[in-house]
Design an enzyme around this catalytic site. Structure first.
Site, PDB file in Angstrom:
ATOM      1  N   GLN A 181      -2.741  -4.934   7.854  1.00 27.34           N
ATOM      2  CA  GLN A 181      -1.536  -5.583   8.365  1.00 27.34           C
ATOM      3  C   GLN A 181      -1.450  -5.398   9.878  1.00 27.34           C
ATOM      4  O   GLN A 181      -1.725  -4.302  10.359  1.00 27.34           O
ATOM      5  CB  GLN A 181      -0.285  -4.956   7.712  1.00 27.34           C
ATOM      6  CG  GLN A 181       0.945  -5.823   7.873  1.00 27.34           C
ATOM      7  CD  GLN A 181       2.203  -5.197   7.235  1.00 27.34           C
ATOM      8  OE1 GLN A 181       2.212  -4.027   6.890  1.00 27.34           O
ATOM      9  NE2 GLN A 181       3.244  -5.977   7.110  1.00 27.34           N
ATOM     10  N   GLU A 195       1.572  -0.015   2.400  1.00 31.14           N
ATOM     11  CA  GLU A 195       1.767  -0.319   0.983  1.00 31.14           C
ATOM     12  C   GLU A 195       0.591  -1.025   0.320  1.00 31.14           C
ATOM     13  O   GLU A 195       0.802  -1.992  -0.435  1.00 31.14           O
ATOM     14  CB  GLU A 195       3.034  -1.164   0.849  1.00 31.14           C
ATOM     15  CG  GLU A 195       2.975  -2.574   1.492  1.00 31.14           C
ATOM     16  CD  GLU A 195       3.371  -2.650   2.957  1.00 31.14           C
ATOM     17  OE1 GLU A 195       3.265  -1.631   3.661  1.00 31.14           O
ATOM     18  OE2 GLU A 195       3.780  -3.730   3.406  1.00 31.14           O
ATOM     19  N   HIS A 240       9.666   4.139   0.083  1.00 28.05           N
ATOM     20  CA  HIS A 240       9.540   2.913   0.888  1.00 28.05           C
ATOM     21  C   HIS A 240       8.277   2.126   0.500  1.00 28.05           C
ATOM     22  O   HIS A 240       8.342   0.939   0.194  1.00 28.05           O
ATOM     23  CB  HIS A 240       9.521   3.285   2.375  1.00 28.05           C
ATOM     24  CG  HIS A 240       9.366   2.120   3.296  1.00 28.05           C
ATOM     25  ND1 HIS A 240      10.438   1.521   3.920  1.00 28.05           N
ATOM     26  CD2 HIS A 240       8.274   1.422   3.689  1.00 28.05           C
ATOM     27  CE1 HIS A 240      10.012   0.510   4.656  1.00 28.05           C
ATOM     28  NE2 HIS A 240       8.687   0.432   4.542  1.00 28.05           N
ATOM     29  N   GLU A 241       7.148   2.803   0.496  1.00 25.46           N
ATOM     30  CA  GLU A 241       5.897   2.082   0.194  1.00 25.46           C
ATOM     31  C   GLU A 241       5.895   1.591  -1.256  1.00 25.46           C
ATOM     32  O   GLU A 241       5.396   0.508  -1.551  1.00 25.46           O
ATOM     33  CB  GLU A 241       4.678   2.963   0.482  1.00 25.46           C
ATOM     34  CG  GLU A 241       4.588   3.532   1.905  1.00 25.46           C
ATOM     35  CD  GLU A 241       4.870   2.539   3.019  1.00 25.46           C
ATOM     36  OE1 GLU A 241       4.667   1.317   2.825  1.00 25.46           O
ATOM     37  OE2 GLU A 241       5.328   2.979   4.100  1.00 25.46           O
ATOM     38  N   HIS A 248       7.770  -1.637  -1.577  1.00 22.51           N
ATOM     39  CA  HIS A 248       6.974  -2.801  -1.170  1.00 22.51           C
ATOM     40  C   HIS A 248       6.211  -3.428  -2.347  1.00 22.51           C
ATOM     41  O   HIS A 248       5.762  -4.567  -2.249  1.00 22.51           O
ATOM     42  CB  HIS A 248       5.952  -2.420  -0.100  1.00 22.51           C
ATOM     43  CG  HIS A 248       6.473  -2.470   1.305  1.00 22.51           C
ATOM     44  ND1 HIS A 248       7.051  -3.588   1.846  1.00 22.51           N
ATOM     45  CD2 HIS A 248       6.461  -1.530   2.295  1.00 22.51           C
ATOM     46  CE1 HIS A 248       7.382  -3.337   3.122  1.00 22.51           C
ATOM     47  NE2 HIS A 248       7.041  -2.089   3.412  1.00 22.51           N
ATOM     48  N   GLU A 295      10.280  -6.031   5.292  1.00 20.63           N
ATOM     49  CA  GLU A 295      10.723  -4.671   5.651  1.00 20.63           C
ATOM     50  C   GLU A 295      12.211  -4.407   5.418  1.00 20.63           C
ATOM     51  O   GLU A 295      12.587  -3.319   4.992  1.00 20.63           O
ATOM     52  CB  GLU A 295      10.335  -4.354   7.099  1.00 20.63           C
ATOM     53  CG  GLU A 295       8.822  -4.326   7.345  1.00 20.63           C
ATOM     54  CD  GLU A 295       8.067  -3.287   6.513  1.00 20.63           C
ATOM     55  OE1 GLU A 295       8.692  -2.354   5.983  1.00 20.63           O
ATOM     56  OE2 GLU A 295       6.828  -3.435   6.381  1.00 20.63           O
ATOM     57  N   ASP A 350       2.253  -8.093  15.907  1.00 20.39           N
ATOM     58  CA  ASP A 350       2.605  -6.707  16.169  1.00 20.39           C
ATOM     59  C   ASP A 350       3.797  -6.580  17.127  1.00 20.39           C
ATOM     60  O   ASP A 350       4.561  -5.631  17.055  1.00 20.39           O
ATOM     61  CB  ASP A 350       1.393  -5.996  16.770  1.00 20.39           C
ATOM     62  CG  ASP A 350       1.120  -4.695  16.051  1.00 20.39           C
ATOM     63  OD1 ASP A 350       1.347  -4.666  14.822  1.00 20.39           O
ATOM     64  OD2 ASP A 350       0.700  -3.729  16.715  1.00 20.39           O
ATOM     65  N   TYR A 402      13.496  -3.829  10.083  1.00 24.24           N
ATOM     66  CA  TYR A 402      13.811  -2.759   9.133  1.00 24.24           C
ATOM     67  C   TYR A 402      15.321  -2.502   9.077  1.00 24.24           C
ATOM     68  O   TYR A 402      15.942  -2.540   8.014  1.00 24.24           O
ATOM     69  CB  TYR A 402      13.140  -1.447   9.560  1.00 24.24           C
ATOM     70  CG  TYR A 402      11.636  -1.437   9.469  1.00 24.24           C
ATOM     71  CD1 TYR A 402      10.851  -2.072  10.439  1.00 24.24           C
ATOM     72  CD2 TYR A 402      10.988  -0.781   8.433  1.00 24.24           C
ATOM     73  CE1 TYR A 402       9.465  -2.043  10.364  1.00 24.24           C
ATOM     74  CE2 TYR A 402       9.600  -0.753   8.350  1.00 24.24           C
ATOM     75  CZ  TYR A 402       8.846  -1.381   9.324  1.00 24.24           C
ATOM     76  OH  TYR A 402       7.482  -1.364   9.244  1.00 24.24           O
ATOM     77  N   ARG A 421       0.053   8.785  14.408  1.00 26.68           N
ATOM     78  CA  ARG A 421       1.098   7.948  13.802  1.00 26.68           C
ATOM     79  C   ARG A 421       1.886   7.269  14.925  1.00 26.68           C
ATOM     80  O   ARG A 421       2.533   7.936  15.731  1.00 26.68           O
ATOM     81  CB  ARG A 421       2.007   8.845  12.959  1.00 26.68           C
ATOM     82  CG  ARG A 421       3.065   8.084  12.217  1.00 26.68           C
ATOM     83  CD  ARG A 421       3.834   9.026  11.313  1.00 26.68           C
ATOM     84  NE  ARG A 421       4.908   8.333  10.653  1.00 26.68           N
ATOM     85  CZ  ARG A 421       5.783   8.916   9.838  1.00 26.68           C
ATOM     86  NH1 ARG A 421       5.672  10.213   9.586  1.00 26.68           N
ATOM     87  NH2 ARG A 421       6.739   8.221   9.277  1.00 26.68           N
TER      88      ARG A 421
HETATM   89  N1  BES Z   1       4.087  -2.114   6.137  1.00 28.29           N
HETATM   90  C1  BES Z   1       4.557  -1.084   6.975  1.00 28.29           C
HETATM   91  C2  BES Z   1       3.580  -0.680   8.039  1.00 28.29           C
HETATM   92  C3  BES Z   1       3.183  -1.793   8.984  1.00 28.29           C
HETATM   93  C4  BES Z   1       4.121  -2.629   9.535  1.00 28.29           C
HETATM   94  C5  BES Z   1       1.858  -1.964   9.318  1.00 28.29           C
HETATM   95  C6  BES Z   1       3.723  -3.638  10.388  1.00 28.29           C
HETATM   96  C7  BES Z   1       1.473  -2.967  10.173  1.00 28.29           C
HETATM   97  C8  BES Z   1       2.411  -3.813  10.699  1.00 28.29           C
HETATM   98  C9  BES Z   1       4.972   0.144   6.171  1.00 28.29           C
HETATM   99  O1  BES Z   1       5.528  -0.138   4.947  1.00 28.29           O
HETATM  100  C10 BES Z   1       6.027   0.867   6.948  1.00 28.29           C
HETATM  101  O2  BES Z   1       7.056   0.294   7.170  1.00 28.29           O
HETATM  102  N2  BES Z   1       5.755   2.099   7.345  1.00 28.29           N
HETATM  103  C11 BES Z   1       6.696   2.935   8.067  1.00 28.29           C
HETATM  104  C12 BES Z   1       7.319   3.916   7.147  1.00 28.29           C
HETATM  105  C13 BES Z   1       8.678   3.693   6.725  1.00 28.29           C
HETATM  106  C14 BES Z   1       9.264   4.811   5.919  1.00 28.29           C
HETATM  107  C15 BES Z   1       9.647   3.018   7.604  1.00 28.29           C
HETATM  108  C16 BES Z   1       5.947   3.718   9.102  1.00 28.29           C
HETATM  109  O3  BES Z   1       4.737   3.649   9.140  1.00 28.29           O
HETATM  110  O4  BES Z   1       6.569   4.428   9.865  1.00 28.29           O
HETATM  111 ZN    ZN Z   2       7.466  -1.033   5.196  1.00 30.14          ZN
END
Ligand code: BES
Ligand code: ZN
Length: 621
Positions: free
Chosen positions: A160, A290, A314-315, A318, A337, A394, A402, A574
């Protein structure tokens, strides 16, 4: 030949029937199954892939994945099929097993290159022989030092939003859905897992076969290879991790089965059979991803006390919002999201009660305020529906989708009442299972199935298409947070601190406490807190991150905090954490310090984190 004409001339009747039931027939020429897509070269209305057979070798010495991707295609009398590629070496292409001609289009910085393959109007399969290159953006190859056990190398992918095309030639649009099978050869001592039916033990010869029988969008194709093992939590849930992490992961995620059960109880059956999590090395650029049947997760959620497991909720969420019902384009990202945060918080409430759920909701509410403040010069970026034309998806992937998405849905829930809202969501997921939804289609469904039948008027359009937060927003409050604020003020007003008050605090209260230092707070105050609570050495990654951010803000340098910040930024990739801390350096005029650390940490980051931080620190590559 012009695309539109070709579609209207050759589109088969079945397809016509399929689309005309849900597409308004204003202009005959525009009847298409797939909506316009800004981030893919594919022309799925002419010929679309529907199954992938992947046969690849993973070579850690050369850091190359090579092999063959064979597609079964839905051929609408076409003479070509267009795939997306980026930074791939295409060696040879076949149509129904015979060599065919192909051409690569002009390279686009964001989208890569189209791969146009000549086919016959009855061609059923195409095969692409290819190799990844060292420019690949999806893959991160890690040396043993970058892993938990430090004994074997590791590889993971991140698809993603539009990175799958950098490791597999594919029609890389969320509107595409494919089933897949794969044969993956890895070094003997390693194990491979995918977003598919997975092995639970190592094979003798390093060959693994996979099957994903539910159709998924290409951004959910995923592979991880490492010296990992499996430990079941329940019959259908479990964890993969390196040896030194497996028991910790198993303990941390021991509520997985309860989470799946709670989720099913809310919004219908879990459609993917198995729900596992793999704990990746710390450079993984997200908290979680996810990938169907196998969520990819950062080890920074392993806090030892299950305090950060809302990420797993969260995951898991999804699996409905995102994987089952998918945003049609990245402009509709909030459908993935926003719904997922809403669902996550409902799962947390079901398992741990309203107090915990409301604390998560309030943190989200504060994140939203911060994000809106950060976009005060560009308010259009605070709209739920995005306009990513000419941009990398991105760029739209910030907290608005979110947290404003969450607030919108919570406000809707409070307006119509939970019972009706839950029934609505359940039918929304069921009706759109294994398909994609645009924002407009959602609004239509909402009007027809929730608002109109209940004679509710709601400012949906304002929430979705206007910047900022509408005034009918749900009010979220938490006694626990109010108490944490009171404790903070008492501490600042007196010389002593009663440590016992904080004895039962959860991570969320600590995060709130640290994030809400008043203007008058000084480095000296931080030193006093550090003496009482040793926050500079917090082992909980979220508490550490917010504390580090404040240390940077307030010029606090005690208790080895500077060294800890540097170590943290070198070890952890991260993006949310790394970006928060580098932004704090920037905001406080400490660019030199940021650059000095980044020089040491950059090599450890995945490309998505590198891109974000390069841009933040003004590094051009
Ligand atoms: N799907 C997202 C991660 C993502 C978003 C990857 C956009 C690439 C582009 C994943 O589900 C996510 O939202 N991860 C969050 C965690 C969450 C608890 C808010 C993160 O990585 O912080
Ligand atoms: Zn997410």
């Amino acid at each position: 030949m012009n695309t539109i004409k070709k579609v209207s001339l050759f589109i088969p009747l079945v397809l016509l029937a399929l689309v005309s039931c849900n597409t308004e027939n204003k202009d005959k020429k525009t009847i298409v199954k797939y909506a316009k897509e800004l981030h893919s070269f594919a022309q799925p209305n002419i010929s679309a892939i529907n199954h992938l057979s992947l046969d690849v070798n993973v070579d850690f010495n050369t850091e190359v994945i090579s092999g063959k991707a064979t597609y079964t295609i839905e051929n609408n009398n076409a003479s070509e099929i267009v795939l997306d590629t980026k930074f791939l070496d295409i060696e040879k292409v076949e149509a129904d097993g015979k060599d065919t001609t192909f051409k690569l289009g002009k390279f686009d910085e964001q989208l890569g290159q189209s791969l146009t393959i000549d086919i016959e109007n009855d061609t059923k399969t195409v095969s692409v022989y290819y190799k990844t290159t060292d420019k690949t953006e999806a893959l991160q190859w890690l040396n043993p030092q970058q892993t938990a056990d430090k004994t074997h190398p590791f590889l993971f992918t991140q698809g993603q939003a539009i990175l799958t095309r950098t490791w597999i030639p594919i029609q890389d649009s969320p509107q595409i859905r494919i089933t897949y099978d794969a044969t993956v050869k890895v070094p003997n001592e390693l194990m491979a897992v995918m977003s598919a039916e997975n092995p639970k033990t190592k094979s003798d010869n390093g060959v693994y076969t996979f099957k994903m029988e539910q159709p998924i969008s290409p951004y959910l194709m995923a592979l991880a290879v490492g010296n990992i093992e499996y430990k079941a939590v329940s019959e259908r849930t479990g964890v993969y991790a390196e040896k030194s992490m497996i028991d910790k992961a198993h303990y941390e995620f021991s509520d997985m089965e309860k989470m799946v059960a709670a989720a099913e109880n809310l919004y219908g059956d879990y459609d993917w059979d198995q729900f596992d999590v793999i704990v990746l090395p710390p450079s993984f650029p997200f908290g979680g991803m996810e990938n169907p049947r196998l969520t990819f997760a950062t080890p920074t959620v392993i806090a030892g006390d299950k305090s950060l497991t809302s990420l797993i909720a969260h995951e898991l969420a999804h699996s409905w919002s995102g994987n089952l019902v998918t945003n049609a384009t990245w402009d509709d990202f909030w459908l993935n999201e926003g719904f997922t945060v809403y669902f996550e918080i409902r799962i947390m409430e079901a398992l741990y009660g309203k107090d915990r759920a409301n604390m998560i909701a309030l943190i989200s509410r504060q994140d939203l305020d911060e994000e809106i403040e950060s976009f005060k010069e560009e308010p259009h970026r605070t709209k739920l529906k995005l306009d990513l034309k000419g941009k990398n998806p991105d760029d739209g992937m910030n907290s608005i989708a979110y947290d404003k998405g969450y607030l919108f849905l919570r406000t809707l829930e409070e307006t119509v009442g939970r019972e009706k809202f839950d029934a609505f969501l359940k039918s929304y997921f069921k009706t759109h299972a294994f398909s994609t939804v645009t924002t407009e289609k959602f609004i239509d469904y909402l009007n027809t199935n929730l608002l109109e039948p209940n004679q509710v008027t709601f400012n949906t359009e304002e929430w979705i298409y206007q910047p900022g937060i509408p005034s009918n927003q749900a009010k979220i409050s938490s006694d626990k947070f109010a108490n944490a604020e009171k404790t903070l003020h008492q501490f600042l007003e007196s010389d002593t601190i009663d440590v016992s008050i904080t004895k039962d605090w959860t991570t969320l209260e600590w995060v709130h406490f640290v994030r809400n230092f008043p203007e008058t707070m000084t480095a000296k105050d931080m030193a006093r807190l550090d003496e009482a609570f040793d926050l500079s050495n917090a082992t909980n990654s979220h508490i550490a991150m917010v504390w580090f951010e404040q240390a940077i803000n307030l010029d606090y340098h005690g208790n080895a905090v500077d060294q800890n910040i540097e170590d943290f930024l070198i070890r952890v990739g991260r993006r949310w954490y790394v970006n928060t801390l580098f932004k704090a350096f920037e905001r406080n005029g400490k660019t030199e310090e940021a650059l000095a650390i980044y020089k040491k940490s950059r090599d450890n980051y995945h490309s998505v984190t590198v891109n974000t931080i390069d841009e933040l620190l003004g590094i051009s590559n």
